[in-house]
Design an enzyme around this catalytic site. Structure first.
Site, PDB file in Angstrom:
ATOM      1  N   ASP A  74     -95.753  17.222   2.825  1.00 13.78           N
ATOM      2  CA  ASP A  74     -96.825  18.192   2.580  1.00 13.78           C
ATOM      3  C   ASP A  74     -97.609  17.863   1.300  1.00 13.78           C
ATOM      4  OD1 ASP A  74     -95.777  19.472   4.752  1.00 13.78           O
ATOM      5  OD2 ASP A  74     -95.486  21.401   3.759  1.00 13.78           O
ATOM      6  N   ASP A  75     -98.828  18.363   1.269  1.00 12.47           N
ATOM      7  CA  ASP A  75     -99.671  18.425   0.060  1.00 12.47           C
ATOM      8  C   ASP A  75    -100.415  17.139  -0.284  1.00 12.47           C
ATOM      9  OD1 ASP A  75     -98.586  20.922   0.042  1.00 12.47           O
ATOM     10  OD2 ASP A  75     -97.530  20.730  -1.855  1.00 12.47           O
ATOM     11  N   HIS A 124    -103.068  21.208   6.507  1.00 16.81           N
ATOM     12  CA  HIS A 124    -102.283  22.041   5.578  1.00 16.81           C
ATOM     13  C   HIS A 124    -103.226  22.868   4.697  1.00 16.81           C
ATOM     14  CE1 HIS A 124     -98.654  23.247   3.601  1.00 16.81           C
ATOM     15  NE2 HIS A 124     -98.834  22.549   2.498  1.00 16.81           N
ATOM     16  N   HIS A 128    -105.087  24.969  -0.430  1.00 19.47           N
ATOM     17  CA  HIS A 128    -103.688  25.344  -0.692  1.00 19.47           C
ATOM     18  C   HIS A 128    -103.579  26.371  -1.824  1.00 19.47           C
ATOM     19  CE1 HIS A 128     -99.337  24.752  -1.180  1.00 19.47           C
ATOM     20  NE2 HIS A 128     -99.345  24.014  -0.095  1.00 19.47           N
ATOM     21  N   HIS A 219     -92.224  16.323  -0.063  1.00 22.27           N
ATOM     22  CA  HIS A 219     -93.535  16.205  -0.702  1.00 22.27           C
ATOM     23  C   HIS A 219     -93.634  14.795  -1.264  1.00 22.27           C
ATOM     24  CE1 HIS A 219     -92.791  20.538  -0.605  1.00 22.27           C
ATOM     25  NE2 HIS A 219     -94.101  20.680  -0.566  1.00 22.27           N
TER      26      HIS A 219
END
Ligand SMILES: [Zn+2]
Length: 258
Positions: A74-75, A124, A128, A219
């Site tokens: 993620d991210d 995503h 965020h 991550h």
């Protein structure tokens, strides 16, 4: 019908039954108070964990017997993504990257590299934000779709898979993903790699949870991302597991038809 709707119906029925039994008494005040407390607790747990599928149907653990798992990052994309890609290539592993729209704008070549190396790209959100889950469904949908369009321009395909920021879901999330026709992907193993320091003990704790169909949340921007990933990949190789994209693991489509 989602569990959220079933819960509302069930709690309403219990509430009405209580009123019918005892319309005005001290008992009813306590009973209704307890009912509200239980309802709020379930909603809070449901919002924080996609595993319970309270607000959205989410893919978190595949019901398969063969030794396939999904690594999810993620991210990204970011400065450290390339090193993660090199490790995945070294071990012949495929992964899924849930990318943030503004990071895709900042690192377009890295995003393309992820795709070119055969990994799956999911959505995503655009920025965020910590308050993403306080947005209404229209604003959520706008942000998610903006990211989908950015990714489509770079790789020629629009992601159908979405992972909510912070893994939090609520009724607006459900409406936004339904409107955009997206599938929500959660995880079954959380590594806590953004808050814990990576060492042999942590790697052992994480790998002890791996079973067929596991989805691991990672991550790629953390200081120890590569150490943790290599620890997992070594376990995977030694135990004859294969790392595949979430689309293959759950037999779902990763991208909309061009
Ligand atoms: Zn995230």
């Amino acid at each position: 019908m989602l569990k959220y709707h079933r819960l509302i119906i069930a709690f309403s029925l219990v509430f009405l039954a209580l009123l019918a039994i005892s319309p005005a008494s001290e008992f009813i005040i306590w009973a209704v108070g307890l009912l509200i407390f239980i309802f709020i607790s379930i909603i809070a747990i449901g919002a924080a964990s996609m595993r319970y599928q309270i607000f959205v149907s989410a893919y978190t653990q595949a019901g398969i017997a063969d030794k396939r798992i999904a690594l999810t990052f993620d991210d990204g994309p970011g400065e450290k993504t390339t090193a993660v890609l090199a490790l995945l290539q070294k071990y012949g592993a495929k992964a899924t990257f849930f990318c943030i729209g503004k990071n895709a704008e900042k690192y377009p070549l890295v995003l393309k590299q992820i795709h070119e190396q055969g990994h799956i790209i999911g959505n995503h959100s655009y920025a965020h934000q910590h308050i993403f889950n306080l947005f209404g469904s229209q604003r959520m949908a706008r942000e998610i779709d903006k990211t989908g369009t950015i990714i489509e321009k770079l790789i020629g395909a629009k992601p159908l898979l979405f992972r909510p920021p912070h893994g939090v879901t609520n009724p607006p999330t459900a409406r936004a993903v339904r409107r955009l026709g997206l599938q929500v992907v959660g995880w079954s193993i959380r590594t806590y790699d953004t808050v814990r320091s990576v060492n042999e003990t942590l790697i052992r704790k994480i790998t002890a949870k791996i079973r067929p169909g596991s989805v691991i949340l990672l991550h790629e921007h953390m200081e120890s991302s590569e150490v943790l990933l290599e620890g997992i990949l070594k376990f995977v190789a030694e135990n004859d597991y294969a790392c595949v994209g979430v689309d293959e693991l759950f037999k779902i489509k990763a991208y909309a038809q061009a």
